[in-house]
Design a protein around this motif. Structure first.
Motif, mmCIF file in Angstrom:
data_model
loop_
_atom_site.group_PDB
_atom_site.id
_atom_site.type_symbol
_atom_site.label_atom_id
_atom_site.label_comp_id
_atom_site.label_asym_id
_atom_site.label_seq_id
_atom_site.Cartn_x
_atom_site.Cartn_y
_atom_site.Cartn_z
ATOM 1 N N ILE A 18 6.941 7.992 -11.868
ATOM 2 C CA ILE A 18 7.737 6.928 -11.246
ATOM 3 C C ILE A 18 6.896 5.671 -11.072
ATOM 4 O O ILE A 18 7.348 4.557 -11.372
ATOM 5 C CB ILE A 18 8.310 7.392 -9.893
ATOM 6 N N LEU A 19 5.672 5.836 -10.595
ATOM 7 C CA LEU A 19 4.811 4.669 -10.382
ATOM 8 C C LEU A 19 4.403 4.017 -11.706
ATOM 9 O O LEU A 19 4.350 2.781 -11.798
ATOM 10 C CB LEU A 19 3.586 5.060 -9.557
ATOM 11 N N ILE A 20 4.135 4.817 -12.718
ATOM 12 C CA ILE A 20 3.810 4.255 -14.033
ATOM 13 C C ILE A 20 5.003 3.481 -14.585
ATOM 14 O O ILE A 20 4.846 2.394 -15.147
ATOM 15 C CB ILE A 20 3.361 5.355 -15.012
ATOM 16 N N ALA A 21 6.207 4.026 -14.412
ATOM 17 C CA ALA A 21 7.412 3.324 -14.868
ATOM 18 C C ALA A 21 7.595 2.007 -14.127
ATOM 19 O O ALA A 21 8.003 1.002 -14.730
ATOM 20 C CB ALA A 21 8.634 4.212 -14.685
ATOM 21 N N GLY A 22 7.271 1.973 -12.840
ATOM 22 C CA GLY A 22 7.360 0.727 -12.071
ATOM 23 C C GLY A 22 6.391 -0.330 -12.563
ATOM 24 O O GLY A 22 6.747 -1.502 -12.705
ATOM 25 N N VAL A 23 5.174 0.091 -12.847
ATOM 26 C CA VAL A 23 4.181 -0.852 -13.382
ATOM 27 C C VAL A 23 4.606 -1.327 -14.770
ATOM 28 O O VAL A 23 4.534 -2.519 -15.083
ATOM 29 C CB VAL A 23 2.774 -0.210 -13.428
ATOM 30 N N TRP A 24 5.075 -0.406 -15.597
ATOM 31 C CA TRP A 24 5.497 -0.741 -16.965
ATOM 32 C C TRP A 24 6.641 -1.758 -16.932
ATOM 33 O O TRP A 24 6.642 -2.732 -17.691
ATOM 34 C CB TRP A 24 5.929 0.526 -17.685
ATOM 35 N N ALA A 25 7.626 -1.532 -16.062
ATOM 36 C CA ALA A 25 8.769 -2.439 -15.971
ATOM 37 C C ALA A 25 8.362 -3.810 -15.430
ATOM 38 O O ALA A 25 8.915 -4.834 -15.837
ATOM 39 C CB ALA A 25 9.850 -1.831 -15.082
ATOM 40 N N SER A 26 7.406 -3.835 -14.541
ATOM 41 C CA SER A 26 6.958 -5.100 -13.957
ATOM 42 C C SER A 26 6.036 -5.875 -14.887
ATOM 43 O O SER A 26 6.053 -7.107 -14.903
ATOM 44 C CB SER A 26 6.225 -4.842 -12.640
ATOM 45 N N TRP A 27 5.217 -5.168 -15.645
ATOM 46 C CA TRP A 27 4.174 -5.823 -16.427
ATOM 47 C C TRP A 27 4.722 -6.728 -17.521
ATOM 48 O O TRP A 27 4.076 -7.709 -17.890
ATOM 49 C CB TRP A 27 3.228 -4.788 -17.018
ATOM 50 N N ALA B 277 8.246 -10.880 -10.317
ATOM 51 C CA ALA B 277 7.837 -10.045 -11.449
ATOM 52 C C ALA B 277 7.544 -8.608 -11.011
ATOM 53 O O ALA B 277 7.748 -7.673 -11.776
ATOM 54 C CB ALA B 277 6.605 -10.649 -12.123
ATOM 55 N N TRP B 278 7.081 -8.429 -9.777
ATOM 56 C CA TRP B 278 6.714 -7.102 -9.297
ATOM 57 C C TRP B 278 7.837 -6.395 -8.534
ATOM 58 O O TRP B 278 7.616 -5.339 -7.946
ATOM 59 C CB TRP B 278 5.450 -7.172 -8.457
ATOM 60 N N VAL B 279 9.045 -6.927 -8.557
ATOM 61 C CA VAL B 279 10.177 -6.277 -7.888
ATOM 62 C C VAL B 279 10.421 -4.857 -8.411
ATOM 63 O O VAL B 279 10.655 -3.941 -7.614
ATOM 64 C CB VAL B 279 11.448 -7.156 -7.968
ATOM 65 N N PRO B 280 10.370 -4.594 -9.718
ATOM 66 C CA PRO B 280 10.552 -3.203 -10.164
ATOM 67 C C PRO B 280 9.518 -2.241 -9.571
ATOM 68 O O PRO B 280 9.821 -1.089 -9.281
ATOM 69 C CB PRO B 280 10.411 -3.282 -11.683
ATOM 70 N N MET B 281 8.306 -2.725 -9.349
ATOM 71 C CA MET B 281 7.284 -1.885 -8.732
ATOM 72 C C MET B 281 7.646 -1.581 -7.283
ATOM 73 O O MET B 281 7.388 -0.474 -6.792
ATOM 74 C CB MET B 281 5.918 -2.571 -8.810
#
Length: 170
Positions: free
Chosen positions: A38-47, A127-131
C-alpha cells in the motif's frame, strides 16, 4: 501446592504453541506485506507528479493564467520565469480542485510536452495527496492486522495532516 502437569499433557501443549507461533508469524508477514505494498503504491502514484515539482533544477519554470477549462484539463498562456524558458501560447494543466479558471499559478513544465504541474508549496502538497490516502489505508491494516494501534494512529495522523495541509494550501 500446584500439582504437576502430566507428561502427556505437556507434550500435547507444545504442538499447539508451535502452531500458534506459525499462525502469528503468517499473520504478521501477510499484513506487513500488504502494508508495504500500500505504501509503495502511494509513493508510486505520487511520484509521477512530485518528481517534476521537487526536482526543478534544469526544468522550465513559469506561470500560467488559466483561461479555459474542460474535460479534465485546463489551459492558458505560459509566461517564463526561469532562464532559458520560452513563452508559450497554450499549455495544459490538469483540471482539479487545485486549479480554477481565471487564476494564475506558478508551474513547472514537464519535459518534452506542453503539460505543466503546479509548483511551490501547494504543488508539492497536492502531488503527495495519493501518499496521504495510502497512509490512511495502511494505518487500518497496521492497527487491525498487525495489532499495532499506536503505529496505526501515527500513520493515520500523518495521512490526515498531509491531506489537510494540501486542502488548506490549495
Amino acid at each position: 501446592m500446584i500439582p504437576a502437569m502430566p507428561a502427556s499433557a505437556a507434550a500435547a501443549a507444545r504442538p499447539r504453541q508451535a502452531s500458534r507461533a506459525v499462525l502469528r508469524f503468517g499473520r504478521v508477514a501477510a499484513m506487513g506485506t500488504v502494508t508495504v505494498l500500500i505504501l509503495i503504491a502511494g509513493v508510486w502514484a505520487s511520484w509521477g507528479t512530485a518528481q517534476h515539482v521537487l526536482l526543478t533544477k534544469g526544468r522550465e519554470q513559469g506561470t500560467v493564467e488559466v483561461t479555459r477549462c474542460g474535460e479534465g484539463s485546463c489551459s492558458g498562456p505560459y509566461a517564463p520565469v526561469s532562464a532559458g524558458s520560452q513563452a508559450r501560447g497554450r499549455v495544459v494543466i490538469e483540471d482539479s480542485v487545485a486549479v480554477a479558471k481565471g487564476r494564475t499559478y506558478s508551474v513547472v513544465m514537464k519535459p518534452g510536452s506542453d503539460d505543466v504541474v503546479r509548483s511551490g508549496p501547494a504543488g508539492v502538497l497536492y502531488a503527495w495527496v495519493p501518499m496521504g490516502g495510502a497512509l490512511l489505508l495502511a494505518s487500518v491494516v497496521v492497527a487491525g492486522g498487525l495489532r499495532r494501534a499506536r503505529a496505526g494512529w501515527v500513520m493515520a495522523g500523518a495521512g490526515v495532516a498531509l491531506l489537510t495541509a494540501a486542502f488548506v494550501a490549495v
